[in-house]
Design a protein around this motif. Structure first.
Motif, PDB file in Angstrom:
ATOM      1  N   VAL A 281       4.954  42.247  25.199  1.00 53.64           N
ATOM      2  CA  VAL A 281       5.392  43.645  25.100  1.00 53.64           C
ATOM      3  C   VAL A 281       5.670  43.995  23.637  1.00 53.64           C
ATOM      4  O   VAL A 281       6.352  43.253  22.927  1.00 53.64           O
ATOM      5  CB  VAL A 281       6.667  43.905  25.931  1.00 53.64           C
ATOM      6  CG1 VAL A 281       7.053  45.374  25.880  1.00 53.64           C
ATOM      7  CG2 VAL A 281       6.458  43.453  27.370  1.00 53.64           C
ATOM      8  N   ASN A 282       5.136  45.118  23.205  1.00 53.72           N
ATOM      9  CA  ASN A 282       5.322  45.664  21.864  1.00 53.72           C
ATOM     10  C   ASN A 282       4.490  44.891  20.834  1.00 53.72           C
ATOM     11  O   ASN A 282       3.850  43.884  21.138  1.00 53.72           O
ATOM     12  CB  ASN A 282       6.801  45.678  21.458  1.00 53.72           C
ATOM     13  CG  ASN A 282       7.108  46.770  20.451  1.00 53.72           C
ATOM     14  OD1 ASN A 282       6.363  47.732  20.313  1.00 53.72           O
ATOM     15  ND2 ASN A 282       8.219  46.639  19.745  1.00 53.72           N
ATOM     16  N   SER A 283       4.494  45.393  19.617  1.00 51.55           N
ATOM     17  CA  SER A 283       3.763  44.776  18.510  1.00 51.55           C
ATOM     18  C   SER A 283       4.482  45.172  17.223  1.00 51.55           C
ATOM     19  O   SER A 283       5.671  45.475  17.241  1.00 51.55           O
ATOM     20  CB  SER A 283       2.297  45.248  18.504  1.00 51.55           C
ATOM     21  OG  SER A 283       2.219  46.662  18.440  1.00 51.55           O
ATOM     22  N   GLY A 284       3.780  45.175  16.104  1.00 53.78           N
ATOM     23  CA  GLY A 284       4.408  45.571  14.850  1.00 53.78           C
ATOM     24  C   GLY A 284       5.233  44.465  14.238  1.00 53.78           C
ATOM     25  O   GLY A 284       4.739  43.370  13.983  1.00 53.78           O
ATOM     26  N   ALA A 285       6.513  44.724  13.987  1.00 57.43           N
ATOM     27  CA  ALA A 285       7.397  43.733  13.374  1.00 57.43           C
ATOM     28  C   ALA A 285       8.075  42.837  14.402  1.00 57.43           C
ATOM     29  O   ALA A 285       8.866  41.964  14.045  1.00 57.43           O
ATOM     30  CB  ALA A 285       8.458  44.435  12.532  1.00 57.43           C
ATOM     31  N   LEU A 286       7.749  43.065  15.673  1.00 58.48           N
ATOM     32  CA  LEU A 286       8.425  42.315  16.739  1.00 58.48           C
ATOM     33  C   LEU A 286       7.628  42.414  18.034  1.00 58.48           C
ATOM     34  O   LEU A 286       7.290  43.514  18.472  1.00 58.48           O
ATOM     35  CB  LEU A 286       9.819  42.903  16.958  1.00 58.48           C
ATOM     36  CG  LEU A 286      10.651  42.372  18.126  1.00 58.48           C
ATOM     37  CD1 LEU A 286      11.015  40.914  17.896  1.00 58.48           C
ATOM     38  CD2 LEU A 286      11.909  43.208  18.312  1.00 58.48           C
ATOM     39  N   ALA A 287       7.316  41.276  18.622  1.00 55.27           N
ATOM     40  CA  ALA A 287       6.693  41.250  19.946  1.00 55.27           C
ATOM     41  C   ALA A 287       7.552  40.397  20.875  1.00 55.27           C
ATOM     42  O   ALA A 287       8.047  39.331  20.489  1.00 55.27           O
ATOM     43  CB  ALA A 287       5.275  40.692  19.877  1.00 55.27           C
ATOM     44  N   HIS A 288       7.760  40.884  22.110  1.00 57.44           N
ATOM     45  CA  HIS A 288       8.561  40.182  23.110  1.00 57.44           C
ATOM     46  C   HIS A 288       7.629  39.419  24.054  1.00 57.44           C
ATOM     47  O   HIS A 288       6.679  40.002  24.583  1.00 57.44           O
ATOM     48  CB  HIS A 288       9.390  41.177  23.933  1.00 57.44           C
ATOM     49  CG  HIS A 288      10.301  42.032  23.111  1.00 57.44           C
ATOM     50  ND1 HIS A 288      11.656  41.823  23.024  1.00 57.44           N
ATOM     51  CD2 HIS A 288      10.051  43.121  22.336  1.00 57.44           C
ATOM     52  CE1 HIS A 288      12.200  42.743  22.239  1.00 57.44           C
ATOM     53  NE2 HIS A 288      11.247  43.544  21.818  1.00 57.44           N
ATOM     54  N   ILE A 289       7.938  38.154  24.279  1.00 55.77           N
ATOM     55  CA  ILE A 289       7.141  37.331  25.176  1.00 55.77           C
ATOM     56  C   ILE A 289       7.972  36.984  26.407  1.00 55.77           C
ATOM     57  O   ILE A 289       8.994  36.295  26.309  1.00 55.77           O
ATOM     58  CB  ILE A 289       6.689  36.010  24.490  1.00 55.77           C
ATOM     59  CG1 ILE A 289       6.031  36.317  23.131  1.00 55.77           C
ATOM     60  CG2 ILE A 289       5.743  35.242  25.396  1.00 55.77           C
ATOM     61  CD1 ILE A 289       4.789  37.162  23.213  1.00 55.77           C
ATOM     62  N   HIS A 290       7.561  37.491  27.576  1.00 55.11           N
ATOM     63  CA  HIS A 290       8.207  37.165  28.845  1.00 55.11           C
ATOM     64  C   HIS A 290       7.342  36.101  29.524  1.00 55.11           C
ATOM     65  O   HIS A 290       6.284  36.406  30.089  1.00 55.11           O
ATOM     66  CB  HIS A 290       8.311  38.406  29.737  1.00 55.11           C
ATOM     67  CG  HIS A 290       9.213  39.478  29.209  1.00 55.11           C
ATOM     68  ND1 HIS A 290      10.481  39.702  29.710  1.00 55.11           N
ATOM     69  CD2 HIS A 290       9.038  40.389  28.221  1.00 55.11           C
ATOM     70  CE1 HIS A 290      11.042  40.712  29.058  1.00 55.11           C
ATOM     71  NE2 HIS A 290      10.184  41.145  28.158  1.00 55.11           N
TER      72      HIS A 290
END
Length: 413
Positions: A263-272
């Motif tokens: 989820v998301n990209s850029g300066a931060l991606a969340h991995i579930h």
């Protein structure tokens, strides 16, 4: 004898004036200049903002909360709570309980108050029988705790700044019983230009800032014409850093074949992760696929310090690029190539990185009857603004916020 009488009359006049001041309703206009970096005023010397700063209090910088993104930080300023406590943990994030993703482009979720924790300033005002108004601010369109401002607009970036400003004048001209004391405003100009050209393109930034400063000058002049104790607080949600086109990192390739929701990209991606027991293996795999990144176990509390409320929204792992590098999926990589050709630049501006980087710092400027003049203070965390505004308006500070009044109390007369 006459001197005594004269002194007594003067004493009465001063006492009555002081009593009237103490019992007069205060007003606050909270203005967000999205993406306005801490050093822009010093670099470009905009006339009206520079004068505003001389007549009030300015911080050397405003430290954003993690992540230094637009929605989490606007809502932190509005609630006095860190993102990990109010629940907007990023611009885009997954909620397993709702089985739905929060996305700033999804109008259905943006206006759904169940996504928003805490008590925004306009909700607090309304709960205490004080009128509030918003010409845009994150959360103001949603029914937080079932409450919206007395006057508000759904976000439309095409509305001219002067239209927004003229509406504030209309609100201040309302009869006292209908007049909002807590007003929020939002301007995206500097964020738009910063993203398009980067924070070091002085020519483009100055052009945008000069226009914005002229419009803010009209606001300042108009507000001063009202015989009201109005306090203006100007903030920004984050700063900006240059990202050269060659520093884009392909998130699709980094996460290919991993059994997880990204989820998301850029300066931060969340991995579930589908299987959280694979954390170590996944960290090693992702980090082996590229340079200028590190993968963080959310449980280590390196960035989100408190996991007691919303750990399920943050995921298991965070992919964090180095400052000046940026994650993009396949579609994003293509979009950046188009932006580069359209804007005739190979450098963009981005944010979202750790608040520890000075480049991510925003602004805090305040002016009004209760604000000291000519004062410059050290940078501070943005969640401390909330109790200051509560104090000016005479509103009770809710329990459980992160902000502390003692941080900004010294700027009050």
């Amino acid at each position: 004898m006459w001197r005594f009488v004269l002194s007594f009359i003067l004493f009465l006049q001063v006492s009555v004036f002081s009593f009237a001041q103490d019992n007069q309703k205060n007003y606050v206009i909270l203005i967000s200049l999205d993406g306005f970096r801490y050093d822009y005023v010093e670099r470009f010397q905009p006339k009206n903002l520079s004068q505003f700063i001389k007549e009030g209090t300015a911080a050397k910088g405003l430290i954003p909360s993690f992540p230094s993104k637009t929605f989490p930080n606007h809502y932190t300023i509005a609630t006095g709570m860190k993102p990990e406590h109010h629940g907007l943990v990023d611009n885009n994030f997954w909620n397993p309980e709702k089985n739905k993703q929060y996305s700033i482009s999804n109008r259905e979720v943006v206006t759904d108050g169940t996504w928003y924790g805490g008590t925004p300033l306009w909700v607090l005002a309304e709960q205490n029988e004080m009128k509030s108004a918003s010409y845009f601010f994150v959360g103001s369109e949603a029914d937080v705790q079932g409450i919206r401002p007395s006057y508000y607009y759904d976000y439309d970036g095409n509305v001219p700044n002067l239209t927004r400003i003229s509406k504030v004048f209309e609100w201040l001209q309302l009869p006292e019983s209908e007049r909002p004391q807590m007003i929020t405003m939002y301007f995206s100009d500097m964020d738009d230009t910063g993203h398009r050209y980067g924070p070091n393109n002085g020519e483009q930034l100055k052009k945008t800032l000069d226009r914005l400063d002229h419009e803010l000058g009209a606001l300042f002049e108009g507000v001063a014409s009202f015989d009201l104790p109005v306090h203006i607080v100007i903030v920004s949600d984050h700063g900006m850093v240059d990202v050269p086109k060659e520093n884009l990192l392909n998130l699709t390739e980094l996460t290919e074949g991993i059994n997880a929701r990204v989820v998301n990209s850029g300066a931060l991606a969340h991995i579930h992760l589908n299987d959280p027991s694979e954390k170590k293996k996944v960290i090693q795999l992702i980090e082996s696929r590229g340079n200028h990144i590190h993968v963080v176990d959310v449980a280590d509390r390196e960035y989100y310090k408190d996991l007691s409320l919303h750990a399920d929204l943050m995921g298991d792992l965070l992919i964090m690029p180095d400052l000046g590098y940026y994650l993009a999926d396949e579609r994003g990589m293509f979009r950046y190539q188009n932006r580069s050709a359209m804007n005739k630049t190979d450098v963009f501006g981005e944010h979202g990185y750790s608040p520890d980087y000075q480049e991510m710092q925003g602004i805090f400027y305040a002016k009004g009857p209760q604000i000291k003049e000519g004062l410059v203070i050290e940078p501070f965390e943005n969640y401390h603004i909330y109790p200051l505004i509560c104090k000016i308006l005479g509103l009770p500070v809710p329990d459980g916020i992160d902000g502390k009044l003692e941080v900004l109390a010294p700027i009050l007369k």
